[in-house]
Write a protein that holds these residues in place. Sequence first.
Motif, PDB file in Angstrom:
ATOM      1  N   ASP D 186      22.707  54.762  45.342  1.00 13.20           N
ATOM      2  CA  ASP D 186      21.241  54.668  45.392  1.00 13.20           C
ATOM      3  C   ASP D 186      20.809  53.729  46.514  1.00 13.20           C
ATOM      4  N   PHE D 187      21.469  52.587  46.592  1.00 14.46           N
ATOM      5  CA  PHE D 187      21.139  51.620  47.641  1.00 14.46           C
ATOM      6  C   PHE D 187      21.484  52.189  49.019  1.00 14.46           C
ATOM      7  N   TYR D 188      22.615  52.869  49.076  1.00 13.19           N
ATOM      8  CA  TYR D 188      23.049  53.468  50.346  1.00 13.19           C
ATOM      9  C   TYR D 188      22.043  54.515  50.834  1.00 13.19           C
ATOM     10  N   TYR D 189      21.545  55.319  49.896  1.00 10.38           N
ATOM     11  CA  TYR D 189      20.580  56.354  50.299  1.00 10.38           C
ATOM     12  C   TYR D 189      19.251  55.718  50.709  1.00 10.38           C
ATOM     13  N   ASP D 190      18.866  54.625  50.046  1.00 13.44           N
ATOM     14  CA  ASP D 190      17.666  53.914  50.483  1.00 13.44           C
ATOM     15  C   ASP D 190      17.820  53.478  51.938  1.00 13.44           C
ATOM     16  N   GLN D 191      18.930  52.823  52.188  1.00 14.95           N
ATOM     17  CA  GLN D 191      19.185  52.294  53.525  1.00 14.95           C
ATOM     18  C   GLN D 191      19.081  53.388  54.583  1.00 14.95           C
ATOM     19  N   CYS D 192      19.698  54.533  54.297  1.00 14.31           N
ATOM     20  CA  CYS D 192      19.714  55.630  55.277  1.00 14.31           C
ATOM     21  C   CYS D 192      18.332  56.266  55.439  1.00 14.31           C
ATOM     22  N   SER D 193      17.471  56.061  54.464  1.00 12.12           N
ATOM     23  CA  SER D 193      16.161  56.734  54.500  1.00 12.12           C
ATOM     24  C   SER D 193      15.126  55.939  55.282  1.00 12.12           C
ATOM     25  N   LEU D 194      15.515  54.776  55.791  1.00 10.00           N
ATOM     26  CA  LEU D 194      14.561  53.973  56.571  1.00 10.00           C
ATOM     27  C   LEU D 194      13.908  54.839  57.650  1.00 10.00           C
ATOM     28  N   SER D 195      12.598  54.758  57.733  1.00  9.41           N
ATOM     29  CA  SER D 195      11.855  55.573  58.679  1.00  9.41           C
ATOM     30  C   SER D 195      11.299  54.641  59.755  1.00  9.41           C
ATOM     31  N   MET D 196      11.723  54.849  60.982  1.00  9.48           N
ATOM     32  CA  MET D 196      11.331  53.944  62.063  1.00  9.48           C
ATOM     33  C   MET D 196      11.113  54.740  63.346  1.00  9.48           C
ATOM     34  N   ASN D 197      10.386  54.148  64.289  1.00  8.73           N
ATOM     35  CA  ASN D 197      10.221  54.808  65.581  1.00  8.73           C
ATOM     36  C   ASN D 197      11.089  54.100  66.636  1.00  8.73           C
ATOM     37  N   CYS D 198      11.101  54.673  67.812  1.00  6.05           N
ATOM     38  CA  CYS D 198      11.972  54.141  68.866  1.00  6.05           C
ATOM     39  C   CYS D 198      11.626  52.693  69.203  1.00  6.05           C
ATOM     40  N   GLN D 199      10.345  52.398  69.220  1.00  2.55           N
ATOM     41  CA  GLN D 199       9.921  51.040  69.545  1.00  2.55           C
ATOM     42  C   GLN D 199      10.466  50.033  68.521  1.00  2.55           C
ATOM     43  N   GLN D 200      10.304  50.401  67.243  1.00  2.00           N
ATOM     44  CA  GLN D 200      10.779  49.498  66.189  1.00  2.00           C
ATOM     45  C   GLN D 200      12.303  49.331  66.255  1.00  2.00           C
ATOM     46  N   LEU D 201      12.993  50.416  66.527  1.00  2.00           N
ATOM     47  CA  LEU D 201      14.457  50.345  66.614  1.00  2.00           C
ATOM     48  C   LEU D 201      14.895  49.432  67.752  1.00  2.00           C
ATOM     49  N   ALA D 202      14.318  49.669  68.915  1.00  2.00           N
ATOM     50  CA  ALA D 202      14.724  48.863  70.081  1.00  2.00           C
ATOM     51  C   ALA D 202      14.393  47.389  69.849  1.00  2.00           C
ATOM     52  N   LYS D 203      13.241  47.133  69.253  1.00  2.00           N
ATOM     53  CA  LYS D 203      12.871  45.732  69.006  1.00  2.00           C
ATOM     54  C   LYS D 203      13.827  45.086  67.989  1.00  2.00           C
ATOM     55  N   SER D 204      14.165  45.832  66.949  1.00  2.00           N
ATOM     56  CA  SER D 204      15.038  45.254  65.917  1.00  2.00           C
ATOM     57  C   SER D 204      16.444  44.983  66.453  1.00  2.00           C
ATOM     58  N   PHE D 205      16.872  45.769  67.442  1.00  2.00           N
ATOM     59  CA  PHE D 205      18.218  45.570  67.988  1.00  2.00           C
ATOM     60  C   PHE D 205      18.255  44.478  69.069  1.00  2.00           C
ATOM     61  N   MET D 206      17.115  43.931  69.400  1.00  2.00           N
ATOM     62  CA  MET D 206      17.079  42.911  70.450  1.00  2.00           C
ATOM     63  C   MET D 206      17.983  41.713  70.104  1.00  2.00           C
ATOM     64  N   LEU D 207      18.105  41.430  68.816  1.00  2.00           N
ATOM     65  CA  LEU D 207      19.018  40.360  68.387  1.00  2.00           C
ATOM     66  C   LEU D 207      20.426  40.547  68.955  1.00  2.00           C
ATOM     67  N   PHE D 208      20.857  41.820  69.011  1.00  2.00           N
ATOM     68  CA  PHE D 208      22.228  42.106  69.437  1.00  2.00           C
ATOM     69  C   PHE D 208      22.385  41.987  70.955  1.00  2.00           C
ATOM     70  N   ALA D 209      21.263  42.097  71.681  1.00  2.00           N
ATOM     71  CA  ALA D 209      21.316  41.948  73.146  1.00  2.00           C
ATOM     72  C   ALA D 209      21.028  40.514  73.554  1.00  2.00           C
ATOM     73  N   ASN D 210      20.478  39.747  72.631  1.00  2.00           N
ATOM     74  CA  ASN D 210      20.008  38.405  72.963  1.00  2.00           C
ATOM     75  C   ASN D 210      20.797  37.317  72.231  1.00  2.00           C
ATOM     76  N   GLU D 211      22.084  37.590  72.053  1.00  2.00           N
ATOM     77  CA  GLU D 211      22.999  36.579  71.468  1.00  2.00           C
ATOM     78  C   GLU D 211      22.594  36.097  70.083  1.00  2.00           C
ATOM     79  N   GLY D 212      21.895  36.941  69.340  1.00  2.00           N
ATOM     80  CA  GLY D 212      21.566  36.576  67.959  1.00  2.00           C
ATOM     81  C   GLY D 212      20.229  35.898  67.771  1.00  2.00           C
ATOM     82  N   LYS D 213      19.502  35.746  68.890  1.00  7.21           N
ATOM     83  CA  LYS D 213      18.209  35.055  68.796  1.00  7.21           C
ATOM     84  C   LYS D 213      17.050  36.046  68.918  1.00  7.21           C
ATOM     85  N   ARG D 214      15.930  35.734  68.235  1.00  8.14           N
ATOM     86  CA  ARG D 214      14.739  36.574  68.368  1.00  8.14           C
ATOM     87  C   ARG D 214      14.117  36.341  69.734  1.00  8.14           C
ATOM     88  N   LEU D 215      13.588  37.377  70.295  1.00  8.11           N
ATOM     89  CA  LEU D 215      12.951  37.280  71.597  1.00  8.11           C
ATOM     90  C   LEU D 215      11.675  36.442  71.465  1.00  8.11           C
TER      91      LEU D 215
END
Lengths: 304, 304, 304, 304
Positions: D186-215
């Motif tokens: 149930d939790f796994y299906y919730d996680q996979c059902s997240l609905s996001m757009n490209c902007q939100q995805l790219a912004k959320s992944f910024m942590l991974f490009a910025n050494e773990g820090k928020r922009l």
Amino acid sequence: MDYQGILNIIEKQLKITPITGKVADYIPPLAKVNPTHLAMYLKCTSGDEFYFGDYQEKFSIQSISKVYTLALAKEIIGDQLWKRVGVEPSGNPFNSLTQLESEKGIPRNPFINAGSIVVADGLLSVLENPKKDLLNFVRKIASDNEIYYDEKVAASEKKHGYRNVALINYMKSLNNIENHPEDVLDFYYDQCSLSMNCQQLAKSFMLFANEGKRLGTNERVFNSQSIKRINAIMQTCGFYDEAGEFSYRVGLPGKSGVGGGIVALHPKHYTVAVWSPPLNKKGNSELGMKALEELTSLTGLSIF
Amino acid sequence: MDYQGILNIIEKQLKITPITGKVADYIPPLAKVNPTHLAMYLKCTSGDEFYFGDYQEKFSIQSISKVYTLALAKEIIGDQLWKRVGVEPSGNPFNSLTQLESEKGIPRNPFINAGSIVVADGLLSVLENPKKDLLNFVRKIASDNEIYYDEKVAASEKKHGYRNVALINYMKSLNNIENHPEDVLDFYYDQCSLSMNCQQLAKSFMLFANEGKRLGTNERVFNSQSIKRINAIMQTCGFYDEAGEFSYRVGLPGKSGVGGGIVALHPKHYTVAVWSPPLNKKGNSELGMKALEELTSLTGLSIF
Amino acid sequence: MDYQGILNIIEKQLKITPITGKVADYIPPLAKVNPTHLAMYLKCTSGDEFYFGDYQEKFSIQSISKVYTLALAKEIIGDQLWKRVGVEPSGNPFNSLTQLESEKGIPRNPFINAGSIVVADGLLSVLENPKKDLLNFVRKIASDNEIYYDEKVAASEKKHGYRNVALINYMKSLNNIENHPEDVLDFYYDQCSLSMNCQQLAKSFMLFANEGKRLGTNERVFNSQSIKRINAIMQTCGFYDEAGEFSYRVGLPGKSGVGGGIVALHPKHYTVAVWSPPLNKKGNSELGMKALEELTSLTGLSIF
Amino acid sequence: MDYQGILNIIEKQLKITPITGKVADYIPPLAKVNPTHLAMYLKCTSGDEFYFGDYQEKFSIQSISKVYTLALAKEIIGDQLWKRVGVEPSGNPFNSLTQLESEKGIPRNPFINAGSIVVADGLLSVLENPKKDLLNFVRKIASDNEIYYDEKVAASEKKHGYRNVALINYMKSLNNIENHPEDVLDFYYDQCSLSMNCQQLAKSFMLFANEGKRLGTNERVFNSQSIKRINAIMQTCGFYDEAGEFSYRVGLPGKSGVGGGIVALHPKHYTVAVWSPPLNKKGNSELGMKALEELTSLTGLSIF
């Protein structure tokens, strides 16, 4: 901290690290190598160099040679090569036959034995004098003529190479070998027998860190696109079924050999070679893995 | 109904059965065999014989020979043999390498290629003159000196046998081959090249239906316990990954070869050989399977 | 020697045979069975019966029940059944998922768990009251109404049956399950929980030794062709990945269960059931295998 | 050329690229997505952003969510996590059971389904309110509260999720699942059902490009070591059995989902999200792969 300071720390750590691995013993010339050898050599794209230990002592580079032949074959044969060998990690030991069967004789990537044998076969079809041409190529990109094949190692590999005979004949039965199996294996054993030291290795790999150009002269040997792609394959496939672990712990493209050597590189920054003969269970140098993990931890820099 | 009546019905049915299979074509001498050959020969333990078609025409018995070598090896080497080869059905094609890898070079059973190569290797270690000794053995149990190797077939197998080179070298790398791979394969190709007709095959297999004794003379060649066990292996492993299907449809121990021959036997009742070159997808004679299925259906008798 | 004399010898031998195996412990009701139980019961087609030990003590028959459901399903569903399950030995453990994946959800045979679950699913689709109908069928062919399901065993199987949940859902994802997975497993666990003694087992299997007819009345329950085929499947697939070994050593069709029971049969001669809870590594009763091997050795009779 | 110029070129190329792939159709909500959607959004660590197409249109992110749960689990559970899941590429399709069997229920990496289910199980054991906590985490790192689960998608996944039921129950049988399988899924299906757009995805992944820090704020969310390691796993395992191909062609760490989205990142430079629903045979967005290949070709920059 500067690179030499970091290398000094690594050297101290390695010297007190208990070794649980074993020197490769499937052929006598490898089995009798002194397990206490230890060397590291780092060369920056700026030309600076840092090192410790037996960095001028030669050893059998074995599978590290697969990067040279892949680079040559990609240059000469081009993308036709990918019809005969893939670029995916295998998830299996380096000499496995299982995947080869389910995938009809097309090896997963050019760094498992089957894949490198296909690459050797490809070179045999296009080079005039494969053995000599390969040596000249390696000497040139290392800027060092004191590089030789170790005929004893090659002869011993040949004598004990039943598994490779199995691999190549299996692929031949599925029409993925063009030349006579014995000729291909002879060339393959020559390639693996290359004897080099850490300095020569790191210098020869500079092309891969410097966008395909020789250091100093800036002479272009490979186009930068090819270089990036070979680096990518080193990253995903360079350490057999420990490629993910190396990527996770070290975070650099690299290639290991059962002689205990590992070469890795940080594009645009440096190349580095380490040597310590005892291997872990996956067949990669135990201290070599640790040295490189420390290097990217202490510098705080990796490709990620 | 008597056996001849049943064979007559079978012959009629086979002649109107459309053939979808193909003659083995991996070597030229097999590829050029006339696909319309058809023969069946049944010999009772009473001595009576029944037949139709080209039952005196010779063909390449191929894998049927694996029963002869197994019987010989079991007799000479004894249960030590089972340390090097198993008795379980493989559930895989006859020339698969996958299982061999996961099971460390011990072939599942003596009727897949890898297993029969191990048996050949075992015989090579104990027979004085393997090639001659095997031929004499087959001639003796068939009571017929007009049996020969087909040197052309053997030479052609050798020329195209990359897969078998792979199998044997793989096992050699895992220490399950004692002799030189090439010598073992030479003997193996000789064995497979035996040229026999249905009558000779059925007669030679009479030992397995008659508790190890020659018909007529009642001379004991093998002990009855060994015979039962070889029959059991034929039952579970005689038809590659179609062994279950053959057991289900026919219900007799037997062995097939890619030359299109099949020998089967009903212990204490009869032996029977059929020949029709076109093979189904699993590599067994298409009409041969059908003929034997009809035989046990029409007689209402099988071992079950 | 007569059968009772032979059974007496077997009993003596078993009692001094050291046991290395272990009682099945994956569910509590099986784990607490006394490992020293020992029983053997042989019934001839003549009606004579021979036995020793706890032959009237009931135990969980487990996978032996797969023969009952297969026989029923084959009778009702006919050859359509073979579109959903094969007749080939699996060469893998009874609960393996690997082969199921490469063969797209079609289990190799009806005696591995996946295959028997498909059979249960098939019966669920055609029987009006599957649980009751199956029990009545078994009571009828055993001529004994004192046969029951063990609800505790079924409940415990269900509670610990993650692997079977995995198998059935995997097949459901590949469209080889018609009913709701939970319903099918409930029926499957009922079937496996049947509690019977050696006498009841041997009597119920008499149909398979007597060409499909009940002993005494000669009432035909199954046609003889079906019986032969189910016997053939027992022969090639009745002992998981030890089917070849059983065929080799014992030479009779049979079926084992993790409760420590084995039933075997010599067509037209006898049925025999043995029970000893400790299992060998392959999951078959250690002493049971030995008892049956002695039986065919001492009588000198097997189907081969 | 500046990034917007490059994105413009990519947009033009994609619009004339013939599509051969198919939209995911294993659940109705995905099957009915308009295949012509196309979006790309790139955010630099400098804060600049570049985009084209439907970059604000939400879609089901599916497996991209596996990066969020891995990052959370690594943070909370630490290196204990690696006892239950590996970091090696699998070399097999994302939902394969075969490797799981040979490796005793330890999934190869956290980005195949089995591995992400283990991660979900780990989080379920340590989070107070897993469903809510995960959503809050994603909203926080995307700096956007307009992110929601799509309950219809989750319900549909659950209804059709037989394969995942198989995977989790198989691992449960091997003691690698702590919680009740249904709760984890149930939790796994919730996680996979997240609905996001490209902007939100790219912004959320910024942590991974910025050494773990928020922009902007430079607030540290993860330590830089963890970030490097998760990037390394994306590099070697982010694209199922096409990870090598993506690494070879694109040369960036990234993660794809069957909704047609892909997020990738160039550490210290940028994050980028693309969306085009039709998938290639390996289950990755066909145009998405091409867009990213063009991006690193045209910029001449990748991690290699």
